[in-house]
Design a protein around this motif. Sequence first.
Motif, PDB file in Angstrom:
ATOM      1  N   MET A   1     -19.161   1.747  -7.225  1.00 29.01           N
ATOM      2  CA  MET A   1     -17.791   1.429  -6.556  1.00 29.01           C
ATOM      3  C   MET A   1     -17.876   0.143  -5.538  1.00 29.01           C
ATOM      4  N   SER A   2     -17.065  -0.491  -5.602  1.00 24.14           N
ATOM      5  CA  SER A   2     -16.726  -1.715  -4.720  1.00 24.14           C
ATOM      6  C   SER A   2     -16.992  -1.684  -3.335  1.00 24.14           C
ATOM      7  N   LYS A   3     -17.570  -2.505  -2.558  1.00 23.99           N
ATOM      8  CA  LYS A   3     -17.816  -2.211  -1.317  1.00 23.99           C
ATOM      9  C   LYS A   3     -16.469  -2.859  -0.552  1.00 23.99           C
ATOM     10  N   LEU A   4     -15.750  -3.384  -1.166  1.00 25.57           N
ATOM     11  CA  LEU A   4     -14.364  -4.035  -0.802  1.00 25.57           C
ATOM     12  C   LEU A   4     -13.326  -2.884  -0.641  1.00 25.57           C
ATOM     13  N   LEU A   5     -13.623  -1.676  -1.225  1.00 25.51           N
ATOM     14  CA  LEU A   5     -12.489  -0.892  -1.327  1.00 25.51           C
ATOM     15  C   LEU A   5     -12.756   0.187  -0.148  1.00 25.51           C
ATOM     16  N   ILE A   6     -11.783   0.974   0.240  1.00 26.84           N
ATOM     17  CA  ILE A   6     -12.024   1.872   1.306  1.00 26.84           C
ATOM     18  C   ILE A   6     -12.904   3.110   1.082  1.00 26.84           C
ATOM     19  N   ASN A   7     -14.159   2.990   1.974  1.00 29.42           N
ATOM     20  CA  ASN A   7     -15.198   4.005   1.548  1.00 29.42           C
ATOM     21  C   ASN A   7     -15.420   4.421   3.057  1.00 29.42           C
ATOM     22  N   GLU A   8     -14.727   3.975   3.968  1.00 30.16           N
ATOM     23  CA  GLU A   8     -15.094   4.358   5.362  1.00 30.16           C
ATOM     24  C   GLU A   8     -13.746   4.684   6.138  1.00 30.16           C
ATOM     25  N   GLN A   9     -14.022   5.187   7.247  1.00 34.38           N
ATOM     26  CA  GLN A   9     -12.570   5.651   8.003  1.00 34.38           C
ATOM     27  C   GLN A   9     -12.050   4.422   8.383  1.00 34.38           C
ATOM     28  N   PRO A  10     -10.863   3.927   7.985  1.00 36.08           N
ATOM     29  CA  PRO A  10     -10.258   2.468   8.322  1.00 36.08           C
ATOM     30  C   PRO A  10      -9.618   2.803   9.382  1.00 36.08           C
ATOM     31  N   LEU A  11      -9.467   1.390  10.171  1.00 34.44           N
ATOM     32  CA  LEU A  11      -8.666   1.238  11.457  1.00 34.44           C
ATOM     33  C   LEU A  11      -7.099   1.215  10.860  1.00 34.44           C
ATOM     34  N   GLN A  12      -6.223   1.645  11.826  1.00 35.29           N
ATOM     35  CA  GLN A  12      -4.752   1.985  11.180  1.00 35.29           C
ATOM     36  C   GLN A  12      -3.960   1.588  12.573  1.00 35.29           C
ATOM     37  N   PHE A  13      -2.736   1.102  12.009  1.00 35.00           N
ATOM     38  CA  PHE A  13      -1.767   1.130  13.246  1.00 35.00           C
ATOM     39  C   PHE A  13      -0.407   1.182  12.581  1.00 35.00           C
ATOM     40  N   LEU A  14       0.785   1.593  13.511  1.00 37.60           N
ATOM     41  CA  LEU A  14       2.076   1.942  12.765  1.00 37.60           C
ATOM     42  C   LEU A  14       2.955   0.281  12.451  1.00 37.60           C
ATOM     43  N   PRO A  15       3.519   0.436  11.282  1.00 38.24           N
ATOM     44  CA  PRO A  15       4.150  -0.959  11.232  1.00 38.24           C
ATOM     45  C   PRO A  15       5.274  -1.250  12.328  1.00 38.24           C
ATOM     46  N   THR A  16       5.824  -0.237  12.800  1.00 35.86           N
ATOM     47  CA  THR A  16       6.967  -0.636  13.721  1.00 35.86           C
ATOM     48  C   THR A  16       6.329  -1.115  15.123  1.00 35.86           C
ATOM     49  N   LEU A  17       5.035  -0.791  15.290  1.00 39.06           N
ATOM     50  CA  LEU A  17       4.242  -1.512  16.496  1.00 39.06           C
ATOM     51  C   LEU A  17       3.964  -2.999  16.287  1.00 39.06           C
ATOM     52  N   ALA A  18       3.441  -3.171  14.906  1.00 44.02           N
ATOM     53  CA  ALA A  18       3.147  -4.735  14.529  1.00 44.02           C
ATOM     54  C   ALA A  18       4.426  -5.393  14.509  1.00 44.02           C
ATOM     55  N   LYS A  19       5.438  -4.868  14.294  1.00 45.64           N
ATOM     56  CA  LYS A  19       6.830  -5.648  14.164  1.00 45.64           C
ATOM     57  C   LYS A  19       7.222  -5.897  15.720  1.00 45.64           C
ATOM     58  N   ALA A  20       6.997  -4.864  16.745  1.00 46.75           N
ATOM     59  CA  ALA A  20       7.442  -5.090  17.962  1.00 46.75           C
ATOM     60  C   ALA A  20       6.560  -6.086  18.608  1.00 46.75           C
ATOM     61  N   LEU A  21       5.498  -6.318  18.340  1.00 46.72           N
ATOM     62  CA  LEU A  21       4.328  -7.254  18.912  1.00 46.72           C
ATOM     63  C   LEU A  21       4.223  -8.540  18.019  1.00 46.72           C
ATOM     64  N   GLY A  22       4.943  -8.680  17.091  1.00 48.02           N
ATOM     65  CA  GLY A  22       5.023  -9.789  16.103  1.00 48.02           C
ATOM     66  C   GLY A  22       3.867 -10.266  15.497  1.00 48.02           C
ATOM     67  N   ASN A  23       2.802  -9.147  15.508  1.00 46.74           N
ATOM     68  CA  ASN A  23       1.354  -9.548  14.962  1.00 46.74           C
ATOM     69  C   ASN A  23       0.689  -8.326  14.713  1.00 46.74           C
ATOM     70  N   SER A  24       0.293  -8.174  13.463  1.00 45.28           N
ATOM     71  CA  SER A  24      -0.531  -7.014  13.178  1.00 45.28           C
ATOM     72  C   SER A  24      -1.882  -6.842  13.689  1.00 45.28           C
ATOM     73  N   ASP A  25      -2.657  -7.967  14.016  1.00 41.18           N
ATOM     74  CA  ASP A  25      -3.840  -7.817  14.621  1.00 41.18           C
ATOM     75  C   ASP A  25      -3.604  -7.567  16.344  1.00 41.18           C
ATOM     76  N   LYS A  26      -2.525  -7.749  16.809  1.00 43.21           N
ATOM     77  CA  LYS A  26      -2.281  -7.497  18.292  1.00 43.21           C
ATOM     78  C   LYS A  26      -1.945  -5.996  18.157  1.00 43.21           C
ATOM     79  N   ALA A  27      -1.153  -5.427  17.414  1.00 40.73           N
ATOM     80  CA  ALA A  27      -1.108  -4.124  16.945  1.00 40.73           C
ATOM     81  C   ALA A  27      -2.310  -3.376  17.098  1.00 40.73           C
ATOM     82  N   LEU A  28      -3.282  -3.828  16.017  1.00 46.24           N
ATOM     83  CA  LEU A  28      -4.381  -3.187  16.069  1.00 46.24           C
ATOM     84  C   LEU A  28      -5.213  -3.102  17.085  1.00 46.24           C
ATOM     85  N   ILE A  29      -5.301  -4.112  17.910  1.00 49.04           N
ATOM     86  CA  ILE A  29      -5.930  -4.123  19.177  1.00 49.04           C
ATOM     87  C   ILE A  29      -5.554  -3.102  19.981  1.00 49.04           C
TER      88      ILE A  29
END
Length: 285
Positions: free
Chosen positions: A1-29
């Motif tokens: 199984m590839s290490k680049l695929l999701i094999n652990e609990q991933p970080l997540q955020f709502l798309p609406t939060l990313a849209k409000a902040l204008g940046n997905s990394d800011k939403a993630l932080i």
Amino acid sequence: MSKLLINEQPLQFLPTLAKALGNSDKALILQQIQYWLNNPKVGKESNGRRWIRNTVEEWHKQFPWIASKTVQRYLKDLEDKKILLTSNLNKLKFDRTKWYAIDYNELDKLTNALGQSDQMEGDSQDQRKGTDSPADNGTPSPSQKGTDSPKQYHRLPETTHKTTTENSGKSKSTSHKTKKKFTPESVEYQLAMRLFKWIQHNNPKHLKLTNEQEQKWADNVRLMIQRDHRSQQEIKTMIDWCQSNQFWKTNILSTSKLRKQFDAMTVQMDNDPGTPKLRKKRVYS
């Protein structure tokens, strides 16, 4: 199984939060800060808020693909927006490590300004009230520096492959989207310049348009033709009429304003007995 695929609990955020902040990394932080604020084993209460302590480098370890300076810049931007609050609650005076809290009211204000209040109101309340803490989900508690300093990589539970692919698809489509460039020979460009020539005729001191502005003007004409279903002749006639009208020539100073007021001016133009003569008048052909 590839290490680049999701094999652990991933970080997540709502798309609406990313849209409000204008940046997905800011939403993630911001979401990760919320994650730690929900952890009863870290942080502290002060002034009616819960606070979490971390250095920029410690935050960077949780987002290893984002440069440390970029993480610092994103944190500062969230502070400037007054969404992220900072304080010094350290026992030692020389320790200037920042403590962070979220001002949920300011976050809601930002969302409301973008016209997303209904959707985000439910989302933000669900997150604050219903998000499980790390201890409840079996996530290891963070190693501590002093009293409250998470060092490990921590993941939010219950993400889905669908969410991940949809988010990546949206960012790709947005970043690769290109606008049409209008040449001087195009109808849209010629109509836009027709209005501008009239404006210059009425006010010789009017500032010239930049290339970027010319393209925006032409794109507004495109919208009039494609979305508003105006014919080229209708637009041409309206340009000539409004720029010969004592009231409208001082108000219609761009193609965006022309588009916005088109219906209102049409009613007035149809009732104007001088309209047939105005249609014959030309400044720019």
